[in-house]
Write a protein that holds these residues in place. Structure first.
Motif, PDB file in Angstrom:
ATOM      1  N   ASN A 102       0.851  -1.188   0.000  1.00  0.00           N
ATOM      2  CA  ASN A 102       0.000   0.000   0.000  1.00  0.00           C
ATOM      3  C   ASN A 102       0.889   1.240   0.000  1.00  0.00           C
ATOM      4  N   PHE A 103       0.980   1.903  -1.142  1.00  0.00           N
ATOM      5  CA  PHE A 103       1.805   3.108  -1.269  1.00  0.00           C
ATOM      6  C   PHE A 103       0.942   4.359  -1.149  1.00  0.00           C
ATOM      7  N   THR A 104       1.367   5.293  -0.293  1.00  0.00           N
ATOM      8  CA  THR A 104       0.691   6.590  -0.291  1.00  0.00           C
ATOM      9  C   THR A 104       1.180   7.387  -1.504  1.00  0.00           C
ATOM     10  N   PRO A 105       0.278   8.066  -2.201  1.00  0.00           N
ATOM     11  CA  PRO A 105       0.683   8.820  -3.397  1.00  0.00           C
ATOM     12  C   PRO A 105       1.743   9.873  -3.114  1.00  0.00           C
ATOM     13  N   VAL A 106       1.686  10.513  -1.957  1.00  0.00           N
ATOM     14  CA  VAL A 106       2.664  11.551  -1.662  1.00  0.00           C
ATOM     15  C   VAL A 106       4.062  10.968  -1.510  1.00  0.00           C
ATOM     16  N   LEU A 107       4.179   9.728  -1.083  1.00  0.00           N
ATOM     17  CA  LEU A 107       5.491   9.068  -1.036  1.00  0.00           C
ATOM     18  C   LEU A 107       6.022   8.874  -2.458  1.00  0.00           C
ATOM     19  N   LEU A 108       5.171   8.370  -3.344  1.00  0.00           N
ATOM     20  CA  LEU A 108       5.592   8.168  -4.733  1.00  0.00           C
ATOM     21  C   LEU A 108       5.997   9.487  -5.384  1.00  0.00           C
ATOM     22  N   GLU A 109       5.239  10.536  -5.108  1.00  0.00           N
ATOM     23  CA  GLU A 109       5.558  11.854  -5.671  1.00  0.00           C
ATOM     24  C   GLU A 109       6.945  12.312  -5.226  1.00  0.00           C
ATOM     25  N   GLN A 110       7.267  12.101  -3.942  1.00  0.00           N
ATOM     26  CA  GLN A 110       8.562  12.560  -3.442  1.00  0.00           C
ATOM     27  C   GLN A 110       9.716  11.731  -4.005  1.00  0.00           C
ATOM     28  N   ILE A 111       9.489  10.416  -4.181  1.00  0.00           N
ATOM     29  CA  ILE A 111      10.524   9.594  -4.824  1.00  0.00           C
ATOM     30  C   ILE A 111      10.803  10.136  -6.223  1.00  0.00           C
ATOM     31  N   GLU A 112       9.735  10.413  -6.981  1.00  0.00           N
ATOM     32  CA  GLU A 112       9.904  10.920  -8.346  1.00  0.00           C
ATOM     33  C   GLU A 112      10.647  12.260  -8.348  1.00  0.00           C
ATOM     34  N   LYS A 113      10.286  13.146  -7.443  1.00  0.00           N
ATOM     35  CA  LYS A 113      10.918  14.468  -7.426  1.00  0.00           C
ATOM     36  C   LYS A 113      12.402  14.379  -7.077  1.00  0.00           C
ATOM     37  N   LEU A 114      12.750  13.489  -6.141  1.00  0.00           N
ATOM     38  CA  LEU A 114      14.161  13.328  -5.795  1.00  0.00           C
ATOM     39  C   LEU A 114      14.933  12.706  -6.954  1.00  0.00           C
TER      40      LEU A 114
END
Length: 718
Positions: free
Chosen positions: A53-65
């Motif tokens: 279960n991934f929170t979308p905000v976690l995925l967004e931060q991985i992408e931004k980094l």
């Protein structure tokens, strides 16, 4: 029988959107640790299936980094050459670069542990500037490397032998080695999402999600809903934004689809928080089923006239359910709490194989009593924070547990999508209780003065944004709404109030207020001045109180005299120190102290313990084990570790009693204390199978100096 494993991967929005700097490093550090480890462990067992279960905000931060759209504050500090650090940067490194589990991540590396001791286990902010002079440039360089190195988990060390070389080197690092280490971090960070996509495509995992910024949805919908499960709670002014609740779900689905190519069918509402009003929103956002805690099921059955007098059977839990309300209907699975909590809090305190076998035997025993086809057990918990407590990052435990599952003839792991498609629910509940997985209420996030102030400021900021939003969807307006949604996240409220405390409390407070200030800033307004004032009231820097006087309490297990424990050391067990919540704890308070001849320990507990173990780490490694028998009888033994690392029996008198509380006394000579001895100890509660259930303190040790003869004169007070 069907076993569904759900690992919840979640980090809040650490990025200050006015600077695009992540003020905390946990997205990157958990990527090189838990996120990579969990997937690599899955790959060892192709027959295993799990839900992530991934929170979308976690995925967004991985992408931004990965795309370098955001910077990581700790990485920025790490990249500065040690010889060029200014005094403020040195203070920030000493403050932030030891935020890791002392016992499992720092102590195993002697030089890193020595640097921690030089700084002090507890950050003394008043002396940080003074402390910087105790470290030379090589010390700072080693600290920069160590902090980024110890977070590299077993999968990273297997994939990159350079990491093991750095650990073996043990210090005296170069700037070139530091840069190579950070390159590995970014290579891993870039691989996380593609690896999970591949696992999804081969059908080994299912991706589910939560509302975008991990808000407590019932409270976002209407904070007054808290009265349903907490009728006497002191609430802030009403915050009511059902449209935000729906947007958080819809935005989450859009993110999952853009990252993984398909929307999620299942939703884990943040902290398992549900209420009847959410079902139509789940449906509108495209979810087929949701997950929450067993306590929600049983309280829902109590409300449902169809189940009156028939809801006491705990075995009802182990199946898929249909939640049928007038507003909407949805499938649901309710997690088995004790086994989920065992993995999160107790498995690390036990032998890995023993802990894995305990889980497998428990699952097997449940199998004997339920329908083997449609029966299902949902094990759901945090998939990242738990592994820091294991000496090996959980590798041995997870490997044993997964192997046992794939080889067991009566257990099969399955995905929620497969389960519901094959076994549509045949059992229905017509009510849905309002609450979360923690005590079936919202006490962690609302009701305390700090929490309520945060809700008040969130409400005022949303009111401002609504009035000054022209709904045209320009970039500034969208950024403001994004910051408001980020401030609606549960994490800020988690750390406010007395329930949880960490050395990052003030930073979480700053992040919450930064999100609110950015709502104003992106629209060209000056934020109200109160947003510069901290909400969090700093707690004492030391989580326990040191002994101030000699004590000689009567050993009855009752408070015979008020003054028996006056001047004793004290640890408030009820205050959580970690990012996770443990249910069914019995620990309340711990008192400790001594006179010239004896050490005394008192535990205030909600129930009589089966086994109490006191572990002394220094001045000598000793262990006292007390096993409860009938009546007030106890089997007691004292053991000391010999030079070969084996515990051997030691003679000596130990007194133990239980009545209103547990009390223990042992002669200090028996455990090897002398004047000015540095004492370190912790306490564990075990069951009769010798499985560790609770630990006080949760991490680290209680440390004090056994004093000289003039102790009371030095501590004299009126």
């Amino acid at each position: 029988m069907n076993i569904l494993l759900l690992w919840h991967m979640h980090q809040p929005d650490y990025i200050d959107h006015s600077t695009n700097v992540a003020l905390m490093p946990w997205v990157r550090l958990h990527s090189v640790h838990s996120y990579l480890d969990m997937l690599e462990m899955m790959e060892r067992f192709p027959g295993l299936k799990t839900i992530f279960n991934f929170t979308p905000v976690l995925l967004e931060q991985i992408e931004k980094l990965v795309q370098k759209e955001a910077k990581d504050f700790v990485e920025i500090l790490t990249r500065i050459p040690a010889t060029e650090l200014n005094p403020i940067q040195k203070q920030k490194i000493l403050e932030n670069f030891f935020k890791a589990n002392y016992e499992t991540l720092i102590r195993p590396i002697p030089r890193y542990y020595e640097l921690l001791q030089r700084r002090g286990k507890v950050v003394n902010y008043a002396r940080l500037e003074e402390l910087t002079s105790l470290f030379n440039p090589q010390d700072y360089l080693d600290i920069q490397v160590f902090y980024n190195l110890v977070w590299c988990g077993y999968a990273a060390r297997k994939q990159y032998p350079f990491l093991n070389e750095l650990r073996k080197q043990g210090g005296n690092y170069t700037e070139e080695q530091k840069e190579e280490l950070l390159k590995i971090h970014h290579a891993i960070l870039s691989s996380i999402i593609p690896k999970y996509k591949m696992a999804q495509e081969r059908g080994q995992i299912e991706i589910t999600t939560s509302p975008y910024y991990h808000p407590i949805l019932p409270l976002i919908y209407d904070t007054n809903f808290a009265r349903r499960c907490m009728p006497y709670v002191n609430l802030p002014s009403q915050f009511k934004a059902p449209e935000d609740a729906l947007n958080q779900l819809k935005l989450g689905q859009e993110k999952i689809k853009s990252v993984f190519g398909r929307p999620a069918r299942g939703v884990w509402p943040s902290e398992g928080s549900v209420c009847p009003e959410l079902l139509p929103l789940f449906k509108e956002a495209g979810f087929d089923y949701f997950f929450t805690d067993e306590s929600i099921l049983f309280r829902s059955l109590e409300l449902d006239p169809h189940w009156r007098g028939k809801h006491e059977d705990h075995l009802l839990l182990f199946q898929g359910w249909r939640v049928e309300l007038p507003e909407a209907s949805l499938c649901a699975l309710f997690r088995e709490r004790p086994l989920s909590d065992f993995i999160g809090f107790k498995a690390s305190q036990n032998d890995p194989l023993q802990a894995a076998n305990f889980l497998l035997h428990s699952l097997e025993n449940t199998c004997k009593h339920i329908d083997p086809k449609k029966g299902a057990i949902l094990i759901a918990l945090d998939g990242e924070n738990a592994w820091e407590s294991f000496n090996d990052g959980g590798e041995a435990f997870l490997s044993s547990f997964y192997r046992g599952l794939v080889e067991h003839r009566n257990l099969r792991t399955t995905l929620a999508s497969e389960y519901f498609d094959t076994y549509p629910p045949t059992t229905t509940v017509y009510k849905l209780y309002t609450g979360s997985w923690i005590n079936a209420d919202f006490d962690i996030w609302i009701g305390d003065s700090e929490e309520n102030k945060a809700w008040e400021w969130l409400g005022k900021t949303r009111e401002f944004l609504t009035k000054n939003s022209n709904k045209e969807g320009n970039s500034s307006e969208l950024k403001s709404w994004k910051c408001l949604y980020a401030a609606e996240g549960s994490d800020w409220f988690w750390w406010y109030g007395p329930d949880f405390s960490t050395d990052s409390d003030q930073l979480f407070d700053e992040l919450f207020r930064s999100h609110l200030k950015n709502v104003y800033g992106f629209l060209g307004f000056t934020p109200p001045p109160y947003l510069d004032l901290p909400i969090n009231v700093p707690s004492l820097p030391v989580p326990y109180i040191f002994p101030r006087l000699y004590i000689s309490p009567k050993l009855t297990g009752r408070l015979e005299n008020y003054f028996d424990w006056v001047g004793a050391g004290f640890l408030d067990i009820s205050v959580q120190q970690t990012a996770m919540y443990q249910s069914n704890r019995i620990g309340k308070k711990l008192f400790f102290g001594f006179d010239k001849n004896n050490f005394y320990l008192r535990l205030d507990l909600a129930a009589k313990p089966e086994i109490v173990v006191v572990d002394f780490i220094s001045p000598a490694i000793n262990r006292i084990e007390c096993i409860a028998k009938d009546g007030n009888q106890w089997d007691k033994k004292l053991e000391a570790m010999d030079s070969a690392g084996i515990f051997q029996p030691v003679g000596g008198t130990i007194e133990v009693f239980w009545d209103d509380f547990f009390v223990l006394a042992v002669p200090v000579a028996t455990i090897g204390w002398k004047e000015n001895s540095q004492v370190s100890f912790f306490v564990r509660i075990l069951n009769h199978e010798h499985l560790s259930l609770e630990r006080y303190p949760e991490r680290g040790t209680i440390d004090f100096v056994f004093p000289s003869e003039d102790f009371e004169l030095q501590q004299w007070f009126i």
